[in-house]
Design an enzyme around this catalytic site. Structure first.
Site, short mmCIF file in Angstrom:
data_model
loop_
_atom_site.label_atom_id
_atom_site.label_comp_id
_atom_site.label_asym_id
_atom_site.label_seq_id
_atom_site.Cartn_x
_atom_site.Cartn_y
_atom_site.Cartn_z
N LYS A 174 11.26 -13.27 -33.55
CA LYS A 174 10.27 -12.82 -32.56
C LYS A 174 9.78 -13.97 -31.70
O LYS A 174 9.76 -13.89 -30.47
CB LYS A 174 9.07 -12.16 -33.25
CG LYS A 174 9.35 -10.86 -33.93
CD LYS A 174 8.09 -10.21 -34.46
CE LYS A 174 7.32 -11.05 -35.44
NZ LYS A 174 8.01 -11.32 -36.70
N GLU A 209 -1.52 -17.68 -35.94
CA GLU A 209 -0.30 -18.50 -35.92
C GLU A 209 -0.34 -19.55 -37.03
O GLU A 209 -1.41 -20.02 -37.41
CB GLU A 209 -0.25 -19.26 -34.58
CG GLU A 209 0.22 -18.45 -33.42
CD GLU A 209 1.64 -18.79 -33.07
OE1 GLU A 209 2.02 -19.96 -33.19
OE2 GLU A 209 2.37 -17.88 -32.69
N ARG A 210 0.82 -19.96 -37.46
CA ARG A 210 0.89 -21.17 -38.30
C ARG A 210 0.76 -22.38 -37.38
O ARG A 210 1.23 -22.36 -36.25
CB ARG A 210 2.24 -21.24 -39.04
CG ARG A 210 2.46 -20.11 -40.02
CD ARG A 210 3.86 -20.17 -40.61
NE ARG A 210 4.10 -19.06 -41.50
CZ ARG A 210 4.56 -17.87 -41.12
NH1 ARG A 210 4.81 -17.65 -39.83
NH2 ARG A 210 4.76 -16.90 -41.98
#
Length: 478
Positions: free
Chosen positions: A169, A195-196
């Protein structure tokens, strides 16, 4: 009351703290409005920030308000003074935000010089009135064959990128940012929800490398942030995009990675506020929260916001309430398949599950529409024949079915494409294929003009000219 007393913002004090929920006591006649931003004042000797933002969620009566933490509130205790800012969270907007990275409060987090004073807009805004909205059918060319052919994007629409973990993605989102900025000169706002840190950092470095950072504003509310910050960071990015649409009269691309984390943060906040959960443990306000967010993403008489939203599908379950609520708002769905990843077919967009409201004769034209429907028919028939092939082999098929299978295999391979943002992994230079060229090429494959070439020659190339070159490279003499 004197003028100076009137201008002094109302001040309350921390009454109780439960995790990231803070109750604040104000005088009865000075209770802040719901969604107002409050600032907790920490003592000067505290290390780090001297104030932290919280947002009013409920009015409990007698001047007491219940708030969610937006900032880190480590070190908070009862009795600390709290100032009412008198308005919701406001974030900077305008051309100065391009090329910068922000947090949910609109503060820069990229270690560059401070942002010059600019306009600030509240993150809580009404959707444009219906009379100002317009529906158009102008296609947004992406240069990615499988998208432009199978699920074309329409300007001003909402597009979902569906897929589980590790199916590509974020790479696809990066490719779309790169193609729109480089090929079309567009402005983009990227919003990372949950998010990371690694992903955010890689995205920033990748955008600097490809030179698209100057046409993009990045807003991050990462996994380690408070649930309240992750719930509101999507609104921060959307507000910046709305300015470019309404004031600069531009067409804007709004990327959201990942809209599921928006739902997840809402679920966390709802639980912290003591609301009883609804289906599968999600918040009872899920549809309302999603609706108020998505309805602001629209076409107006001034410009458009085209939104591309990565949607993590929990346990690959497409019937999950978070996924189905998101589906309701989408105009196109780009579904990424783990089976295609296992076969090494990238981008792993499933051509049979992906769809778009733009795929109609009125929007794409009769030629494109016919090509797409023929591709779907061939791939569907190939899918039906796979069990027979696995058990009995190709020899048991009729001549017509053999032709269908061979053509479908070539189409399946030709739907792959080297991506610019995946060059570091594939070692293949990226390809941008105009929609008209892609339609023409697939038309020739469907007509059987390239049945004589080996199917491996169709894998990871841009156009049919490259297919012929690759066939020669593979030693094909035909």
């Amino acid at each position: 009351m004197t003028q100076s007393a009137q201008s002094t913002p109302p001040t309350g004090k921390v009454l109780r703290v439960s995790g990231t929920i803070v109750d604040v006591q104000f005088s009865r006649d000075a209770a802040p409005d719901i969604l107002n931003e409050l600032l907790i004042q920490f003592p000067a000797e505290k290390e780090g920030a001297t104030q932290a933002s919280i947002e009013v969620e409920q009015q409990l009566g007698d001047g007491v308000v219940r708030c969610i933490a937006i900032d880190n509130i480590l070190g908070i205790y009862r009795g600390l003074p709290v100032i009412d800012t008198g308005s919701p969270i406001k974030v900077p907007v305008g051309p100065s935000v391009l090329g910068r990275i922000f947090n949910v409060l609109g503060k820069t987090i990229d270690d560059k010089p401070a942002l010059k004073p600019s306009k600030k807009w509240s993150i809580h805004r009404e959707a444009p009135p219906f009379i100002e909205q317009k529906t158009g059918h102008e296609l947004q060319e992406t240069g990615i064959k499988v998208i432009d052919i199978m699920c074309p994007y329409v300007k001003g629409s909402k597009i979902g990128l569906f897929g589980g973990a590790g199916v590509g993605k974020t790479v696809l989102v990066q490719e779309l940012i790169r193609n729109i900025a480089t090929e079309h000169g567009g402005v983009s706002v990227f919003t990372g929800i949950g998010e990371r840190t690694r992903e955010g950092n890689e995205l920033w470095l990748e955008m600097k490398r490809t030179g698209v950072i100057d046409k993009t504003a990045l807003v991050f509310g990462q996994m380690g942030e408070m649930p309240g910050a992750r719930l509101r960071v999507g609104l921060t990015g959307l507000t910046m995009a709305e300015y470019f649409r309404d004031e600069e009269k531009k067409d804007v691309l709004l990327f959201i990675d990942n809209i599921f984390r928006f739902v997840q943060a809402g679920s966390e906040v709802s639980t912290l506020l003591g609301r009883l959960p609804s289906a599968v443990g999600y918040q009872p306000t899920l549809a309302t929260e999603m609706g108020s967010f998505q309805e602001r993403i629209t076409n107006t008489i001034n410009g458009s916001i085209t939104s591309i939203q990565a949607v993590y599908v929990p346990a690959d379950d497409i019937t999950d309430p978070a996924t189905t609520t998101t589906f309701m708002h989408l105009d196109a769905s780009t579904v990424l398949s783990r089976k295609l990843v296992e076969l090494g077919l990238y981008p792993a967009v499933d051509p049979l599950q992906s769809n778009s409201k733009g795929l109609s004769v009125e929007v794409v034209g009769a030629r494109h529409y016919k090509v797409t429907r023929t591709i779907q028919t061939l791939l569907q028939r190939y899918k039906e024949l796979q069990d027979i092939i696995a058990i009995l082999g190709m020899e048991e098929l009729s001549e017509e079915d053999k032709k269908v299978v061979n053509r479908a295999k070539r189409i399946e391979k030709f739907l792959t494409q080297p991506l610019f943002t995946a060059e570091f992994a594939s070692g293949l230079p990226g390809r941008y294929v105009p929609r008209a060229k892609a339609v023409e090429d697939f038309e020739k494959i469907i007509a059987g003009e390239y049945d004589y070439l080996p199917e491996q020659a169709f894998y990871m190339v841009g156009t049919l000219e490259e297919v012929r070159e690759k066939a020669r490279f593979l030693g094909f003499k035909g």
